[in-house]
Design a protein around this motif. Structure first.
Motif: not given
Ligand code: ADP
Ligand code: MG
Length: 246
Positions: A152-158
């Motif tokens: 999970l590569d920064e999955p929630f940053s958006k």
């Protein structure tokens, strides 16, 4: 039990006029079924490390030992749902692209959709879903191929903060229930503390390991519960001090 052992990885990118060293002598193990977070400032080399794990890049030095063949599920920052496909077709897309859309795998995916509260949206389009729901569809699509490691590569940053908090509990429960080994990449200390079993703290570029934090004292509590505990604040302050703020 170890799934992966990483030994002395270094990476130097060579471009026409310069060299960029992005990893410096990184060694650690990834245990089966753990949620391991790599935290470090932007540009330190986190994605480089994932790309080496997935064979997209070659290390300049060092090597990686795997105890079994990896089936990699990769969920990116952007949920990457196709707007012209329904929830169902988006969820099945990974299986179709891999040519493994067997009846059994399709059933497995439809079960995940039902289990994670999206059954009534099977024929809806992504534009009609909330950010949190889209992320759930994206996760189900990633899980449909039955990965034994989830990246999970920064999955929630958006996502906005409210969706981020509610999806964190959802994602945590799903991952723990399925027991999938997970590597999360983050530059958000609170997110790392709320979701991980262990945190590896990386320095600014070139990434070196500054420390490893074991979170077993949270006893597998859900992210929302962790965030309310005094332990969370203490660890937050500890990590804040260790983190290279650039
Ligand atoms: P992070 O994911 O931690 O933000 P990256 O791993 O993407 O960092 O990048 C680390 C460093 O390596 C950055 O300085 C970046 O510009 C450089 N880099 C990444 N990929 C390449 C590439 N293909 N060629 C040259 N330099 C690269
Ligand atoms: Mg990155």
């Amino acid at each position: 039990m170890k799934l992966i052992s990483i030994h002395n990885l270094s990476k130097i990118y060579h471009t026409k006029n310069e060299e960029t060293k992005s990893l410096d002598d990184i060694s650690f193990d990834i245990e089966k079924s753990e949620i391991l977070t790599l935290i470090g400032p932007s540009g330190c080399g986190k994605s480089t490390l994932l790309n080496i794990l997935t064979n997209l890049e070659k290390p300049s030095e060092g090597n990686i030992e795997k105890s079994e063949e990896l089936i990699i599920g990769y969920m990116m920052q952007n949920d990457a749902l196709l707007p012209w496909l329904t929830v169902k077709d988006n969820a099945l897309l990974g299986l179709k692209l891999k040519g493994i859309a067997t009846d059994e795998n399709i059933d497995y995916t439809l079960n995940l959709i039902e289990k994670y509260g999206l059954k009534e949206f099977l024929n809806s389009y992504p534009d009609n879903l909330s950010g949190g729901m889209r992320q759930r569809v994206s996760l189900i699509r990633t899980l449909a191929i039955k990965p034994n490691i989830l990246l999970l590569d920064e999955p929630f940053s958006k996502l906005d903060i409210d969706s981020r908090l509610s999806i964190s509990d959802d994602v945590y429960e799903i991952i723990k229930e399925l027991g999938i080994t997970t590597i999360l990449i983050s530059h958000d200390i609170a997110e790392a503390l709320s979701l991980s079993d262990r945190i590896i703290i990386l320095s600014k570029r070139p990434a070196k390991i500054k420390g490893i934090l074991d979170l077993e004292n949270f006893n597998n509590e859900l992210p929302s519960k962790r965030r309310k505990s005094p332990l969370f604040n203490n660890l937050y302050n500890l990590l804040w001090g260790e983190f290279d703020h650039v």
